[in-house]
Design a protein around this motif. Sequence first.
Motif, short mmCIF file in Angstrom:
data_model
loop_
_atom_site.label_atom_id
_atom_site.label_comp_id
_atom_site.label_asym_id
_atom_site.label_seq_id
_atom_site.Cartn_x
_atom_site.Cartn_y
_atom_site.Cartn_z
N THR A 230 1.35 1.10 6.64
CA THR A 230 2.36 1.00 5.79
C THR A 230 3.16 -0.15 6.23
N PHE A 231 3.74 -0.29 7.17
CA PHE A 231 4.88 -1.20 7.58
C PHE A 231 4.24 -2.70 7.63
N GLU A 232 2.98 -2.59 8.23
CA GLU A 232 2.53 -3.91 8.19
C GLU A 232 2.13 -4.53 6.96
N ALA A 233 1.89 -3.93 5.83
CA ALA A 233 1.42 -4.50 4.54
C ALA A 233 2.75 -4.69 3.87
N ASN A 234 3.65 -3.60 3.74
CA ASN A 234 4.64 -3.70 3.02
C ASN A 234 5.83 -4.17 3.64
N VAL B 222 7.29 9.50 3.48
CA VAL B 222 8.26 9.28 4.51
C VAL B 222 8.03 7.60 4.55
N ALA B 223 6.65 7.35 4.92
CA ALA B 223 6.14 6.18 5.24
C ALA B 223 6.70 4.88 4.12
N TYR B 224 6.28 5.23 3.02
CA TYR B 224 6.56 4.54 1.95
C TYR B 224 7.86 4.16 1.75
N CYS B 225 8.87 5.25 1.71
CA CYS B 225 10.32 5.33 1.24
C CYS B 225 10.90 4.39 2.38
N ALA B 226 10.50 4.79 3.69
CA ALA B 226 11.01 3.91 4.78
C ALA B 226 10.69 2.17 4.75
N SER B 227 9.40 2.00 4.25
CA SER B 227 8.90 0.77 4.19
C SER B 227 9.79 -0.02 2.88
N LYS B 228 9.88 0.39 1.98
CA LYS B 228 10.54 -0.10 0.84
C LYS B 228 12.21 -0.14 0.96
N GLY B 229 12.53 0.83 1.68
CA GLY B 229 13.82 0.49 2.07
C GLY B 229 14.27 -0.54 3.03
N ALA B 230 13.22 -0.83 3.91
CA ALA B 230 13.28 -2.20 4.62
C ALA B 230 13.40 -3.28 3.61
N VAL B 231 12.42 -3.19 2.91
CA VAL B 231 12.33 -4.48 1.92
C VAL B 231 13.68 -4.57 1.14
N VAL B 232 14.34 -3.59 0.63
CA VAL B 232 15.72 -3.98 0.21
C VAL B 232 16.74 -4.57 1.05
N LEU B 233 16.75 -4.07 2.12
CA LEU B 233 17.76 -4.28 3.08
C LEU B 233 17.39 -5.81 3.57
N ILE C 260 0.91 -0.99 0.02
CA ILE C 260 0.02 -0.02 0.03
C ILE C 260 0.89 1.17 0.04
N ILE C 261 0.14 2.30 -0.44
CA ILE C 261 1.01 3.56 -0.23
C ILE C 261 0.13 4.85 0.67
N ARG C 262 0.72 5.22 1.55
CA ARG C 262 0.45 6.41 2.19
C ARG C 262 1.36 7.62 2.18
N ARG C 263 0.63 8.72 1.52
CA ARG C 263 1.15 9.95 1.33
C ARG C 263 1.41 10.92 2.30
N GLY C 264 2.53 11.68 2.46
CA GLY C 264 2.61 12.52 3.51
C GLY C 264 4.12 12.69 4.32
N ASN C 265 4.50 14.05 4.78
CA ASN C 265 5.99 13.83 5.44
C ASN C 265 5.48 13.56 6.72
#
Length: 253
Positions: free
Chosen positions: A109-113, A152-163, A92-97
């Motif tokens: 965001t983190f639960e889904a991604n 911010v939430a989406y970036c952080a979650s996808k960075g977690a996926v990469v690592l 999922i995606i949630r937009r916002g700073n």
Amino acid sequence: MTQSKKVVIITGATSGIGEAISEAFAKEEATLVLVGRDRDRGQRALEHVEKFDCTAQLVLGDVTDSSFADQVVSSCVERFGKVDVLVNSAGIIRRGNAVDTSDADWRQTFEANVDGLFYFSRAAVRSMRTTGGGSIVNIASNVGLVGCPGLVAYCASKGAVVLMTQAMALDHAKEQITINAVCPGAVDTPMLVSAHHKAVTAEEILQRNIASIPQGRVATPNEIANLTLFLASDGARHITGVAIPIDGGFTAG
């Protein structure tokens, strides 16, 4: 690149990129387990892949439930004998700073991604290590590699996926399990224009994305599916632990 006779579980299989990935594997005559949440979309996706004369099963549930992930994998093994490929496409995606992101948006965001991807990957690895290996392909994002304002939430979650992809690839390399991440940029799916401020039109959002991409266009879901298909193929057995941008040159800038 044939996936014939391979057994493939795909989460998020009933829309967008996941649906395109399902079709790509169906064309290769793989056996498919399609995982989704919406019954109507799921039934349409199932009927679509069955047109390619592949064996397919639809499973509905919540990927953020670890017991559901375990059940999907165990049921797949019971019915088809193994799991060769797992594609983690649900997200999922949630937009916002940071100021605009609520606790609920952050957690969801983190639960889904992240959580759901981990649960399915863990269950798949447990099976694959007993059958001689397999492939896991995680659909991450190019904003898991570089920052992006308002996500911010989406970036952080996808960075977690990469690592997570890199760490698991190292953990299970000797078990012949390849684990890689596909990192799309803007893709022509409903998610691209979802959750924006109401005053912004879908066309404005599309044009903003196009202007940021060196190639001057957004990707199609089929392009993401083709890369996923390759990473899950026998021709990619020596590729593991990589996060590949597919974004028209965006991350090269």
